[in-house]
Motif scaffolding. Structure first.
Motif, mmCIF file in Angstrom:
data_model
loop_
_atom_site.group_PDB
_atom_site.id
_atom_site.type_symbol
_atom_site.label_atom_id
_atom_site.label_comp_id
_atom_site.label_asym_id
_atom_site.label_seq_id
_atom_site.Cartn_x
_atom_site.Cartn_y
_atom_site.Cartn_z
ATOM 1 N N ASP A 1 0.844 -1.386 0.045
ATOM 2 C CA ASP A 1 -0.067 0.084 0.079
ATOM 3 C C ASP A 1 0.751 1.084 0.047
ATOM 4 O O ASP A 1 2.023 1.197 0.340
ATOM 5 C CB ASP A 1 -1.027 0.098 1.388
ATOM 6 C CG ASP A 1 -1.857 -1.073 1.040
ATOM 7 O OD1 ASP A 1 -2.402 -1.407 0.111
ATOM 8 O OD2 ASP A 1 -2.586 -1.362 2.116
ATOM 9 N N GLN A 2 0.261 2.463 -0.203
ATOM 10 C CA GLN A 2 0.847 3.598 -0.364
ATOM 11 C C GLN A 2 1.527 4.148 1.091
ATOM 12 O O GLN A 2 0.898 3.813 1.960
ATOM 13 C CB GLN A 2 0.268 4.910 -0.903
ATOM 14 C CG GLN A 2 -0.344 4.558 -2.381
ATOM 15 C CD GLN A 2 1.077 5.187 -3.109
ATOM 16 O OE1 GLN A 2 1.624 5.893 -2.857
ATOM 17 N NE2 GLN A 2 1.001 4.456 -4.263
ATOM 18 N N ALA A 3 2.577 4.744 1.011
ATOM 19 C CA ALA A 3 3.333 5.371 2.382
ATOM 20 C C ALA A 3 3.389 4.376 3.324
ATOM 21 O O ALA A 3 3.342 4.642 4.619
ATOM 22 C CB ALA A 3 2.310 6.518 2.869
ATOM 23 N N ALA A 4 3.617 2.876 3.097
ATOM 24 C CA ALA A 4 3.829 1.876 4.165
ATOM 25 C C ALA A 4 5.030 2.012 4.691
ATOM 26 O O ALA A 4 5.961 2.447 4.124
ATOM 27 C CB ALA A 4 3.514 0.640 3.472
ATOM 28 N N ARG B 1 9.524 2.822 -5.349
ATOM 29 C CA ARG B 1 8.521 3.434 -4.672
ATOM 30 C C ARG B 1 8.884 4.574 -3.776
ATOM 31 O O ARG B 1 9.221 4.135 -2.457
ATOM 32 C CB ARG B 1 7.735 2.247 -3.842
ATOM 33 C CG ARG B 1 6.807 1.568 -4.936
ATOM 34 C CD ARG B 1 5.529 2.070 -5.138
ATOM 35 N NE ARG B 1 4.639 2.480 -3.988
ATOM 36 C CZ ARG B 1 3.877 1.468 -3.431
ATOM 37 N NH1 ARG B 1 3.647 0.262 -3.826
ATOM 38 N NH2 ARG B 1 3.166 2.197 -2.386
ATOM 39 N N PRO B 2 8.938 5.836 -3.987
ATOM 40 C CA PRO B 2 9.723 6.833 -3.333
ATOM 41 C C PRO B 2 8.787 7.102 -2.122
ATOM 42 O O PRO B 2 9.131 7.896 -0.944
ATOM 43 C CB PRO B 2 9.863 7.999 -4.100
ATOM 44 C CG PRO B 2 9.013 7.801 -5.254
ATOM 45 C CD PRO B 2 8.876 6.272 -5.438
ATOM 46 N N VAL C 1 4.312 -3.488 6.762
ATOM 47 C CA VAL C 1 4.917 -4.787 5.919
ATOM 48 C C VAL C 1 6.343 -5.327 6.311
ATOM 49 O O VAL C 1 7.182 -4.470 6.341
ATOM 50 C CB VAL C 1 4.988 -4.370 4.263
ATOM 51 C CG1 VAL C 1 5.523 -5.666 3.319
ATOM 52 C CG2 VAL C 1 3.610 -3.559 3.779
ATOM 53 N N CYS C 2 6.366 -6.580 6.375
ATOM 54 C CA CYS C 2 7.708 -7.464 6.382
ATOM 55 C C CYS C 2 7.870 -8.154 5.484
ATOM 56 O O CYS C 2 7.263 -9.151 5.112
ATOM 57 C CB CYS C 2 7.440 -8.183 8.004
ATOM 58 S SG CYS C 2 7.717 -7.374 9.276
ATOM 59 N N LEU C 3 9.264 -7.947 4.950
ATOM 60 C CA LEU C 3 9.523 -8.580 3.752
ATOM 61 C C LEU C 3 10.834 -9.433 3.994
ATOM 62 O O LEU C 3 11.441 -9.113 4.963
ATOM 63 C CB LEU C 3 9.992 -7.547 2.603
ATOM 64 C CG LEU C 3 9.283 -6.722 1.939
ATOM 65 C CD1 LEU C 3 10.430 -5.452 1.243
ATOM 66 C CD2 LEU C 3 8.455 -7.248 1.088
ATOM 67 N N ALA C 4 10.699 -10.775 3.494
ATOM 68 C CA ALA C 4 11.846 -11.628 3.520
ATOM 69 C C ALA C 4 11.890 -12.455 2.255
ATOM 70 O O ALA C 4 11.055 -13.030 1.953
ATOM 71 C CB ALA C 4 11.410 -12.709 4.327
#
Length: 245
Positions: A63-66, A86-87, A138-141
């Motif tokens: 999502d935006q601004a996450a 995604r700046p 958000v958690c990325l792995a």
């Protein structure tokens, strides 16, 4: 600096205004990243498809601004490509190894990302002591751990309603068939496999997506293993009472 071969034609579309910085990052990975052992020598020829684009298209699921954390960031994948594409995102690169953190700090400075990308040294299991609990949307792995372990590691870092995005290989569907019950017991819902970059890149990215369910009043979230241990202890106590009668 040795330039990386020309990027695929879709790269400017995927990265938008961040495309030129993505080229700088690709060259950095192909030189200092290889020299310091963060990227294998054979990876230099496929950095764009296998690493940069593979990471950047995951932006479709955010999502935006996450507020995003890239757990076990290594050379900055997928966190840095996402930040370039995604700046609007605020990205934390969580990495336990000092030499990798030094590279990440250099990369962030070189790319001018200091205002919205933070490098944090630490391990995912200990992150609750390093960052605010439930701090991230958000958690990325990326291929970090088996799904059951990954879910348990990331849950304390994700806000209720936030998501886990695990970049996985082709075997994720079979892996999920085994791990789904444990993930749901930990407190994840809407667990599903999604594809990012379909129709845009040659090899879309396979992502395991799950939402952190808000705890229900009066009910504690926990792992299935914890509950199994509790049931085992109760059975042992019940057996002891039966033998004593």
């Amino acid at each position: 600096m040795v330039p990386v071969y020309n990027p695929p034609s879709v790269a400017p579309e995927v990265f938008g205004a961040g495309f030129e910085l993505a080229r700088v990052y690709a060259d950095l990975l192909a030189t200092a990243g290889v020299e310091r052992g963060l990227i294998g020598p054979r990876e230099a020829d496929r950095l764009w498809e296998r690493h940069l684009l593979n990471s950047a298209v995951v932006a479709e699921a955010i999502d935006q601004a996450a507020a995003v954390v890239d757990v076990g960031s290594g050379a900055g994948l997928p966190g840095i490509p996402l930040a370039l594409a995604r700046p609007d995102l605020r990205v934390t690169l969580l990495e336990p190894m000092q030499r990798r953190c030094l590279f990440l700090q250099e990369a962030v400075g070189r790319l001018g990302l200091e205002g919205r990308v933070t490098v944090l040294r630490g391990r995912a299991p200990d992150a609750a002591a390093t960052v605010e609990t439930h701090a991230f949307d958000v958690c990325l792995a990326r291929a970090l751990a088996p799904l059951e372990r990954l879910g348990a590691m990331l849950l304390p870092m994700v806000k209720p309603g936030g998501v886990m995005l695990a970049l996985r290989g082709a075997g994720v569907v079979e892996e999920l068939s085994i791990a789904r019950g444990e993930l749901e017991a930990q407190g994840w819902r809407d667990v599903a496999v999604v594809k990012c970059g379909v129709g845009r890149v040659t090899d879309p990215t396979t992502v395991l997506r799950a939402v952190h369910a808000a705890p229900q009043p009066g009910r504690r979230q926990g792992s299935g293993k914890t509950r199994e241990t509790r049931r085992g202890r109760e059975a042992q106590r019940a057996g002891g009472r039966a033998r004593s009668t």
